[in-house]
Write a protein that holds these residues in place. Sequence first.
Motif, mmCIF file in Angstrom:
data_model
loop_
_atom_site.group_PDB
_atom_site.id
_atom_site.type_symbol
_atom_site.label_atom_id
_atom_site.label_comp_id
_atom_site.label_asym_id
_atom_site.label_seq_id
_atom_site.Cartn_x
_atom_site.Cartn_y
_atom_site.Cartn_z
ATOM 1 N N UNK A 43 -9.995 -5.619 -6.542
ATOM 2 C CA UNK A 43 -8.672 -6.045 -6.992
ATOM 3 C C UNK A 43 -7.616 -5.781 -5.928
ATOM 4 N N UNK A 44 -6.618 -6.669 -5.894
ATOM 5 C CA UNK A 44 -5.467 -6.496 -5.005
ATOM 6 C C UNK A 44 -5.896 -6.533 -3.543
ATOM 7 N N UNK A 45 -6.596 -7.591 -3.183
ATOM 8 C CA UNK A 45 -7.217 -7.711 -1.865
ATOM 9 C C UNK A 45 -6.354 -8.482 -0.874
ATOM 10 N N UNK A 77 -13.992 -8.086 4.940
ATOM 11 C CA UNK A 77 -14.239 -8.680 3.626
ATOM 12 C C UNK A 77 -14.815 -10.082 3.774
ATOM 13 N N UNK A 78 -14.218 -10.887 4.623
ATOM 14 C CA UNK A 78 -14.685 -12.260 4.787
ATOM 15 C C UNK A 78 -16.104 -12.308 5.344
ATOM 16 N N UNK A 109 -8.014 -3.380 1.629
ATOM 17 C CA UNK A 109 -6.890 -2.731 0.959
ATOM 18 C C UNK A 109 -6.964 -2.767 -0.556
ATOM 19 N N UNK A 110 -8.134 -3.069 -1.103
ATOM 20 C CA UNK A 110 -8.260 -3.239 -2.542
ATOM 21 C C UNK A 110 -8.840 -2.029 -3.248
ATOM 22 N N UNK A 111 -8.980 -2.152 -4.548
ATOM 23 C CA UNK A 111 -9.578 -1.127 -5.385
ATOM 24 C C UNK A 111 -10.909 -1.642 -5.926
ATOM 25 N N UNK A 112 -11.906 -0.775 -5.880
ATOM 26 C CA UNK A 112 -13.252 -1.127 -6.342
ATOM 27 C C UNK A 112 -13.430 -0.698 -7.787
ATOM 28 N N UNK A 113 -13.834 -1.656 -8.624
ATOM 29 C CA UNK A 113 -13.934 -1.446 -10.070
ATOM 30 C C UNK A 113 -15.355 -1.778 -10.533
#
Length: 281
Positions: free
Chosen positions: A83-85, A92-93, A187-191
């Motif tokens: 989330x919030x990437x 990531x790509x 820069x995201x959060x892992x859920x």
Amino acid sequence: MNRYWSGFDLHSHSTCSDGKLTPSELVALAAKQGVHTLALTDHDTVSGIEEAQKAALVEGINLIAGVEISTTWSKQNIHIVGLNLDIHQPDLLEGLAIQQHSRLQRAQLIAERLSGLGVEQLFEKAAQQANGGEIGRPHFAAVLVAEGLVDHPQEAFKKYLGAGKKGDVKSFWPEIEQAVQWIHAAGGQAVLAHPLHYKMTNMKRRALLKAFKTCGGDAMEVVSGMQSHDQTHYMAQLAKEYDLKASSGSDFHFVTQWQLPGKFSALPETVAPVWLDWQEH
């Protein structure tokens, strides 16, 4: 505020993976349902994010750039939502490019394993169902329905595509830690997605949560679609026990009586919502 949910729907899918609505159609429906913050989390791709962001500006809602990454843990397919990437971040790509290649190989192997069903050009027909998106098991299920081999997609999964069936292919996915690293690099959060959906004992579920936390996981879906009060209470307990933030989402793919954006119960007050971190910055 609707007593069932918060206005945040942080798990949804479009035609860029296995959803039935385009990113723009999904955003419009979410806005109509009263969602004020929607995360588009297609499987192993962020290709729909820019279209969804433009639609969100028109509809006046917030769009969170997300993804749902397939991983392997203890011989099971486990999904990790990001989330919030920053969807342009190179690590990531590169990781999602690997995933997409694996998805293509996986789809080809599913078609090969199901060749005995007698459906001509099964892979090509599944690709047509995907309509340019990532080819997944739901697309094969749609073909089997269209060919008259089963009456509905659920039957296709029960007979051919579900866990342990001939068309269930898991072997291409990375470990959880790798997915978490890609998400954090952006820069995201892992859920941890829908912990109750995995067929495992409660002891093994706890082991999964411990492993996820050890890998740097940030949050878990305490609410995923329609679930009972007892299930939500149990998930909230686990989130607190393993010091994970709480996320919630519909896991929307297509419109049914039970599945709509924003149609799920609220997070308990005992957990810390994952979106608080965004609002603090």
